[in-house]
Structure formats: structure tokens, C-alpha cells
Design a protein around this motif. Structure first.
Motif, short mmCIF file in Angstrom:
data_model
loop_
_atom_site.label_atom_id
_atom_site.label_comp_id
_atom_site.label_asym_id
_atom_site.label_seq_id
_atom_site.Cartn_x
_atom_site.Cartn_y
_atom_site.Cartn_z
N SER A 1 0.83 -1.21 0.00
CA SER A 1 0.00 0.00 0.00
C SER A 1 0.86 1.26 0.00
O SER A 1 0.54 2.24 -0.67
CB SER A 1 -0.93 0.00 1.21
N ALA A 2 1.97 1.24 0.74
CA ALA A 2 2.85 2.41 0.77
C ALA A 2 3.50 2.64 -0.59
O ALA A 2 3.60 3.79 -1.06
CB ALA A 2 3.91 2.22 1.85
N GLU A 3 3.95 1.55 -1.24
CA GLU A 3 4.57 1.69 -2.56
C GLU A 3 3.56 2.20 -3.58
O GLU A 3 3.88 3.06 -4.41
CB GLU A 3 5.13 0.33 -3.00
N ALA A 4 2.34 1.69 -3.52
CA ALA A 4 1.31 2.13 -4.46
C ALA A 4 1.00 3.61 -4.27
O ALA A 4 0.87 4.36 -5.24
CB ALA A 4 0.05 1.29 -4.27
N ALA A 5 0.85 4.03 -3.01
CA ALA A 5 0.54 5.43 -2.74
C ALA A 5 1.67 6.33 -3.21
O ALA A 5 1.43 7.39 -3.80
CB ALA A 5 0.29 5.62 -1.24
N ASP A 6 2.91 5.92 -2.96
CA ASP A 6 4.07 6.74 -3.39
C ASP A 6 4.12 6.84 -4.91
O ASP A 6 4.38 7.92 -5.46
CB ASP A 6 5.36 6.13 -2.86
N LEU A 7 3.89 5.72 -5.59
CA LEU A 7 3.93 5.72 -7.05
C LEU A 7 2.88 6.65 -7.64
O LEU A 7 3.18 7.48 -8.52
CB LEU A 7 3.71 4.29 -7.57
N LEU A 8 1.67 6.54 -7.16
CA LEU A 8 0.59 7.36 -7.70
C LEU A 8 0.76 8.83 -7.34
O LEU A 8 0.55 9.71 -8.17
CB LEU A 8 -0.75 6.84 -7.19
N ALA A 9 1.14 9.09 -6.09
CA ALA A 9 1.33 10.48 -5.67
C ALA A 9 2.43 11.15 -6.48
O ALA A 9 2.31 12.33 -6.85
CB ALA A 9 1.63 10.54 -4.19
N ALA A 10 3.50 10.42 -6.75
CA ALA A 10 4.60 10.98 -7.54
C ALA A 10 4.14 11.34 -8.95
O ALA A 10 4.68 12.25 -9.58
CB ALA A 10 5.77 10.00 -7.59
N ALA A 11 3.12 10.63 -9.44
CA ALA A 11 2.60 10.91 -10.77
C ALA A 11 1.54 11.99 -10.77
O ALA A 11 1.04 12.37 -11.83
CB ALA A 11 2.03 9.62 -11.37
N GLY A 12 1.17 12.47 -9.59
CA GLY A 12 0.16 13.52 -9.50
C GLY A 12 -1.24 13.01 -9.26
O GLY A 12 -2.21 13.75 -9.46
N VAL A 13 -1.36 11.75 -8.83
CA VAL A 13 -2.67 11.17 -8.54
C VAL A 13 -2.89 11.19 -7.03
O VAL A 13 -2.08 10.65 -6.27
CB VAL A 13 -2.75 9.70 -9.03
N PRO A 14 -3.97 11.81 -6.54
CA PRO A 14 -4.22 11.80 -5.10
C PRO A 14 -4.37 10.36 -4.59
O PRO A 14 -5.23 9.61 -5.06
CB PRO A 14 -5.53 12.58 -4.97
N ALA A 15 -3.54 9.98 -3.65
CA ALA A 15 -3.57 8.61 -3.13
C ALA A 15 -2.93 8.59 -1.76
O ALA A 15 -2.09 9.43 -1.42
CB ALA A 15 -2.82 7.67 -4.07
N ALA A 16 -3.32 7.60 -0.95
CA ALA A 16 -2.77 7.45 0.39
C ALA A 16 -2.90 6.00 0.82
O ALA A 16 -3.87 5.32 0.46
CB ALA A 16 -3.49 8.35 1.39
N PRO A 17 -1.94 5.50 1.60
CA PRO A 17 -2.08 4.14 2.12
C PRO A 17 -3.17 4.09 3.19
O PRO A 17 -3.39 5.06 3.90
CB PRO A 17 -0.69 3.85 2.73
#
Length: 400
Positions: free
Chosen positions: A298-314
Motif C-alpha cells: 500500500s505504501a509503494e502504491a501510494a508513493d507511485l501514484l502520488a509521484a505521478a500527480g494522482v491523489p492517493a494514500a495508504p
């Protein structure tokens, strides 16, 4: 340091006669803003004290005095406290205030500048007025439980939704009354109910118009509203995604290499991103996104999406914010030392100012910890304090 600005409410004295959460949370907010808060307890104490750590969180940084309002000496002492105060707040049932002499009319005659915060569950003058209420009852009667449960069985929130909401409302009302007092020099009573919190939480229900999308409803398996505005399971835990614009959707497609998702829907480019925003929470697009995230934590997914500009959080475990690195780095929490419990993590402050607010590092005191000191501050002599203690009109901790 001399010359530095004080906390916003420095010099303001608040008397808290509340119990449990709905009332005391209001005074906790005022304490965070720099007010001096004195919890006034009866000989039996606040019944919420049995929830030790939770009690600390809602009473940190406060002082404490025990006064028996059933005795003439106790009432006289309490009236002296009222004369010294700017604000008094409680959350007892209607009728109790009048019976013990803490109603607005009585206290305004003693101190016309006093701002009185009154919290009730159901309000006054209706069939439910005299009945007690707790958060699940308000969730039930307001429809929140049904909204959370959706088409299935009702599902209540484990959070103290109404207690926290009502405490916030009464604190806001008190601040407005204090502002008005600067204009006319008079205090007034601020009245709110836990029902007001129910209405506040559902304010969106008042917005009705032609073509309005159906309001979101929960469910025991509710993960979200659309494929890109929902929870997705990961290799470890879940990630919350909240894409709300075509740009968000396009960034998600690029980050997860899902360019063919739009083509599968028969559209491409910006139109494909818009179509993805409307894709249902359960369907081919949602399945493709879940599959793309399946190899990540979940942390990796949130970091990946957030870095791309997609609002996300674990999705953290309950209470996970207490140990989460982001919360630690953000400075939202602080540690206080409680003699009986040990070090405790609490909210550092609910707001910040550009001035110089006071940091609260003290735990909630035991009943009567400040009795002698508070009475001395009112001008009571040692002999008078001893008389009141001997008569049982006030009590202190530890007892002499």
C-alpha cells in the motif's frame, strides 16, 4: 520572552463542567488556543475518567478543582469561580442546570460578561429532551448509520462523530460570542445540540437540483464510487485513490501503464480519461487498476501514484497515525507524560498561529489537583481553604 505575541486566547479563563466528550472537547480546543481551562468536578468525578487514556486526550493541559455544588459553601465557592471566569461550558441534560444553579440566568446575574456554552443531545422542549444520548443513537436517528450501511444491514461508525462535531461547534460558537462581547461588553448563552452535528455532517443532502447524481451510500463491502475513486487491495494492505479530474485519470493511466483502458471503452485521449472518471467501482476498469497495483504494498502504491500527480494514500490500521512517519514529520502529534500511565501521544494542537502559542505538555490532572492553588488565586486564605476542605465543600488531591 517579553515582547513576543501571546497565544490567541491567552488570559481567557474557561470553566468546564462537562463530562464524557461532547462538552469537554470544546474546552480542549479552547485550551489548545491558549485559554486557561479549569475542569470543575463534583465529588463523584467525571464518569469518563474510567477511560483513562481517552480522558487524557480530551483534557490535556487543564487544571482541576473538585467542588460539591450540593453544599451552600460549595455553591458560594463556585460562584466566586464564575466571577473570575470568561467562559463556562457543560453538556448536562436539560433541567439539571436549573436544579444545581448553573443555568444561564443564574450565572449571568453573577457575571454579566460570562459566555456560557450549553450542549445538549436532543435540544429542549421536545419528547426526547430529557433522555440521554450517545453517539450510536444520534447516528441511528439521523440516518448516518443507514447511509454507511447502504442497501445492506445498518453499519455504525466506530468514531465519536457527534461528540467531536458538537464540541467543535460549541467552541466555534463561544469564540463568536466572545467577539460579540468586545462590541457590547455582555456575555450570552451559546446553545448547540448533538443533533446539529448530524445535520452538519449531512449538509450535502440539502443540495438538490435537477440532474444531481445519486448520493453515495456505503455498505459492508463499500470500497468507493468509481474505479478511480475507491480503495484498491494491494500485495500488502490497501491504497485509497481519489482521482477527480481528467488530469488525475490520465496520470493514473500513465503511472500504471494502462493506456489501453480508454481504448477498451471505445475512447482515447482526454475523452478516455473522462470516461475513466465515470467507470464504475466494480467493473473491467477497476479490475485492471487493482491488477496493476497487486504487486505493490500500500505504501509503494501510494508513493507511485502520488509521484505521478494522482491523489492517493495508504490505508493505515486504526490508530496507525500514532506511529506513521508522515504524521511524525508533520508535527501534528506530541508526547506528554502521565504519572500513572506513562508517556502518551496526543494531538499537539488543532491549529497553528503565526504568533507564539503555548505548547501543552501536561497530562490531565487527577480530580482536585489544583483545588488549593485555584482557591488561593481567588484570594481565599489558607484558613478559609482548610474550612472548605473540612466541610467537604471542596476536595483536593492528594487528600491531606
Amino acid at each position: 520572552m517579553a515582547g513576543e505575541p501571546a497565544a490567541p486566547l491567552a488570559g481567557l479563563r474557561v470553566l468546564d463542567l462537562g463530562s464524557f466528550v461532547a462538552g469537554p472537547f470544546g474546552s480542549t480546543l479552547l485550551a489548545d488556543y491558549g485559554a486557561e481551562v479549569i475542569k470543575v468536578e463534583g465529588p463523584g468525578g467525571d464518569p469518563y475518567r474510567i477511560y483513562t487514556v481517552s480522558f487524557l486526550a480530551f483534557h490535556k493541559g487543564q487544571d482541576d478543582i473538585v467542588v460539591d455544588l450540593k453544599t451552600p459553601e460549595g455553591r458560594e465557592t463556585f460562584h466566586d469561580l464564575v466571577r473570575s471566569a470568561d467562559v463556562l461550558l457543560d453538556n448536562v441534560r436539560p433541567g439539571v442546570r436549573e436544579r444545581i444553579g448553573t443555568d444561564h440566568a443564574t450565572l449571568a446575574a453573577i457575571n454579566p460578561r460570562l459566555v456560557r456554552g450549553t450542549v445538549t443531545a436532543w435540544g429542549t422542549g421536545n419528547p426526547l429532551s430529557a433522555t440521554p444520548a450517545f453517539d450510536p443513537l444520534l447516528q441511528a436517528r439521523s440516518g448516518l448509520i443507514t447511509a454507511q450501511g447502504g442497501a445492506g444491514a445498518p453499519c455504525q461508525s466506530a468514531m465519536l462523530v457527534h461528540d467531536i462535531g458538537t464540541g467543535s461547534l460549541v467552541a466555534f460558537g463561544i469564540l463568536a460570542a466572545l467577539y460579540a462581547r468586545r462590541r457590547d461588553g455582555l456575555g450570552q448563552e451559546v446553545v448547540t445540540t448533538m443533533v446539529n452535528s448530524s445535520v452538519m455532517m449531512q449538509a450535502g443532502e440539502f443540495v438538490r437540483h435537477a440532474g444531481r447524481p445519486a448520493p453515495a451510500v456505503g455498505g459492508h463491502e463499500y470500497v468507493g464510487d468509481t474505479a478511480v475513486h475507491r480503495l484498491h487491495p494491494c500485495k500488502e494492505g490497501w491504497v485509497a485513490v481519489a482521482a477527480t479530474t481528467p488530469e488525475h485519470a490520465a496520470a493514473l493511466v500513465a503511472a500504471l501503464d494502462l493506456a489501453d483502458v480508454g481504448r477498451e471503452a471505445g475512447v482515447g485521449g482526454e475523452a478516455g480519461a473522462v470516461a475513466l472518471l465515470r467507470a464504475p467501482a466494480a467493473g473491467p476498469a477497476a479490475d485492471r487498476i487493482t491488477a496493476a497495483l497487486a504487486g505493490l504494498t500500500s505504501a509503494e502504491a501510494a508513493d507511485l501514484l502520488a509521484a505521478a500527480g494522482v491523489p492517493a494514500a495508504p490505508v493505515l490500521d486504526r490508530g496507525g497515525f500514532l506511529t506513521d512517519p508522515w504524521f511524525a514529520a508533520a508535527g501534528i502529534l506530541t508526547r506528554i507524560d502521565e504519572p500513572d500511565v506513562g508517556p502518551c501521544t496526543v494531538v499537539r494542537r488543532y491549529a497553528d498561529w503565526s504568533g507564539n502559542p503555548v505548547e501543552i505538555t501536561a497530562a490531565a490532572p487527577p480530580p482536585g489537583a489544583g483545588t488549593r492553588r485555584i482557591l488561593a488565586g481567588l484570594g481565599y486564605s489558607d484558613s478559609r481553604i482548610a474550612e472548605l476542605l473540612a466541610a467537604g465543600a471542596v476536595r483536593e488531591h492528594p487528600a491531606p
